[in-house]
Design a protein around this motif. Structure first.
Motif, PDB file in Angstrom:
ATOM      1  N   MET A   8       0.718  -1.217   0.144  1.00 52.30           N
ATOM      2  CA  MET A   8      -0.244   0.008  -0.028  1.00 52.30           C
ATOM      3  C   MET A   8       0.910   1.140   0.191  1.00 52.30           C
ATOM      4  SD  MET A   8      -3.309   1.120   2.589  1.00 52.30           S
ATOM      5  CE  MET A   8      -4.273  -0.293   1.823  1.00 52.30           C
ATOM      6  N   LEU A   9       2.042   1.247   0.772  1.00 49.72           N
ATOM      7  CA  LEU A   9       3.100   2.262   0.753  1.00 49.72           C
ATOM      8  C   LEU A   9       3.699   2.560  -0.808  1.00 49.72           C
ATOM      9  CD1 LEU A   9       4.638   1.924   4.120  1.00 49.72           C
ATOM     10  CD2 LEU A   9       3.308   3.709   3.682  1.00 49.72           C
ATOM     11  N   GLY A  10       3.825   1.270  -1.244  1.00 51.17           N
ATOM     12  CA  GLY A  10       4.352   1.568  -2.688  1.00 51.17           C
ATOM     13  C   GLY A  10       3.402   2.253  -3.764  1.00 51.17           C
ATOM     14  N   LEU A  11       2.236   1.789  -3.623  1.00 52.60           N
ATOM     15  CA  LEU A  11       1.107   2.240  -4.267  1.00 52.60           C
ATOM     16  C   LEU A  11       0.735   3.798  -4.171  1.00 52.60           C
ATOM     17  CD1 LEU A  11      -1.436   1.515  -6.359  1.00 52.60           C
ATOM     18  CD2 LEU A  11      -2.625   1.072  -4.406  1.00 52.60           C
ATOM     19  N   CYS A  12       1.015   4.218  -2.789  1.00 54.59           N
ATOM     20  CA  CYS A  12       0.637   5.618  -2.626  1.00 54.59           C
ATOM     21  C   CYS A  12       2.020   6.219  -3.148  1.00 54.59           C
ATOM     22  CB  CYS A  12       0.887   5.635  -0.933  1.00 54.59           C
ATOM     23  SG  CYS A  12       0.660   7.160  -0.287  1.00 54.59           S
ATOM     24  N   MET A  13       3.002   5.611  -3.299  1.00 56.68           N
ATOM     25  CA  MET A  13       4.255   6.601  -3.654  1.00 56.68           C
ATOM     26  C   MET A  13       3.912   6.636  -5.161  1.00 56.68           C
ATOM     27  SD  MET A  13       7.358   7.567  -3.225  1.00 56.68           S
ATOM     28  CE  MET A  13       8.711   7.904  -4.189  1.00 56.68           C
ATOM     29  N   LYS A  14       3.578   5.520  -5.777  1.00 60.30           N
ATOM     30  CA  LYS A  14       3.309   5.669  -7.328  1.00 60.30           C
ATOM     31  C   LYS A  14       2.230   6.778  -7.629  1.00 60.30           C
ATOM     32  CE  LYS A  14       4.926   1.019  -8.281  1.00 60.30           C
ATOM     33  NZ  LYS A  14       4.525  -0.432  -8.477  1.00 60.30           N
ATOM     34  N   LEU A  18       2.824  10.524  -1.523  1.00 58.78           N
ATOM     35  CA  LEU A  18       3.880   9.960  -0.372  1.00 58.78           C
ATOM     36  C   LEU A  18       5.388  10.748  -0.636  1.00 58.78           C
ATOM     37  CD1 LEU A  18       4.462   6.562   1.015  1.00 58.78           C
ATOM     38  CD2 LEU A  18       6.314   7.842   0.031  1.00 58.78           C
ATOM     39  N   LEU A  19       5.559  11.407   0.461  1.00 57.38           N
ATOM     40  CA  LEU A  19       7.046  11.825   0.414  1.00 57.38           C
ATOM     41  C   LEU A  19       8.053  11.226   1.167  1.00 57.38           C
ATOM     42  CD1 LEU A  19       6.030  15.615   1.395  1.00 57.38           C
ATOM     43  CD2 LEU A  19       6.326  14.603  -0.819  1.00 57.38           C
ATOM     44  N   LEU A  84       5.927  10.153   4.428  1.00 55.90           N
ATOM     45  CA  LEU A  84       4.866  11.107   4.942  1.00 55.90           C
ATOM     46  C   LEU A  84       3.835  11.231   3.802  1.00 55.90           C
ATOM     47  CD1 LEU A  84       4.826  13.238   7.269  1.00 55.90           C
ATOM     48  CD2 LEU A  84       5.784  14.917   5.524  1.00 55.90           C
ATOM     49  N   ILE A  85       2.431  10.662   4.296  1.00 59.09           N
ATOM     50  CA  ILE A  85       1.652  10.331   3.320  1.00 59.09           C
ATOM     51  C   ILE A  85       0.677  11.735   3.294  1.00 59.09           C
ATOM     52  CG2 ILE A  85      -0.775   9.124   2.865  1.00 59.09           C
ATOM     53  CD1 ILE A  85       2.251   7.218   4.564  1.00 59.09           C
TER      54      ILE A  85
END
Length: 103
Positions: A8-14, A18-19, A84-85
């Motif tokens: 989910m963090l990877g998806l958020c980055m893509k 996400l910082l 940081l989301i």
């Protein structure tokens, strides 16, 4: 058990929500442009303390989760101590997954 959170963090980055990296995270905290701070469990106590206090000052929720190398890998980057989301939906979902994960 933590893989769904890393995904989910990877998806958020893509998605561009996400910082990561010291400069981006510090700047995001100063500008209060986030909803959730993630600091890795294997960060130094001083680093954890500094990030968490900065998040509290900015009224940004925070969680201690994961490992530096795994976080970096999930984000397609090098080692990362914090992320940081910036999106409410992602932030709420990730915080909920962290809060309810099974050890």
């Amino acid at each position: 058990m933590d893989e769904p959170i890393y995904r989910m963090l990877g998806l958020c980055m893509k998605a561009g929500k996400l910082l990561s990296g010291n400069e981006q995270v510090s700047e995001g905290l100063k500008k209060r442009q986030a909803v959730l701070l993630i600091v890795t469990e294997d960060s130094s106590p001083r680093t954890k303390d500094e990030y968490i206090k900065a998040a509290e000052r900015a009224h940004i929720s925070s969680r201690i989760f994961g490992e530096k190398e795994k976080l970096g890998r999930a984000l397609g980057k090098g080692v990362r101590t914090a992320a940081l989301i910036t999106d409410k939906g992602f932030g709420r979902a990730i915080a909920d997954k962290i809060d309810h994960r099974k050890s």
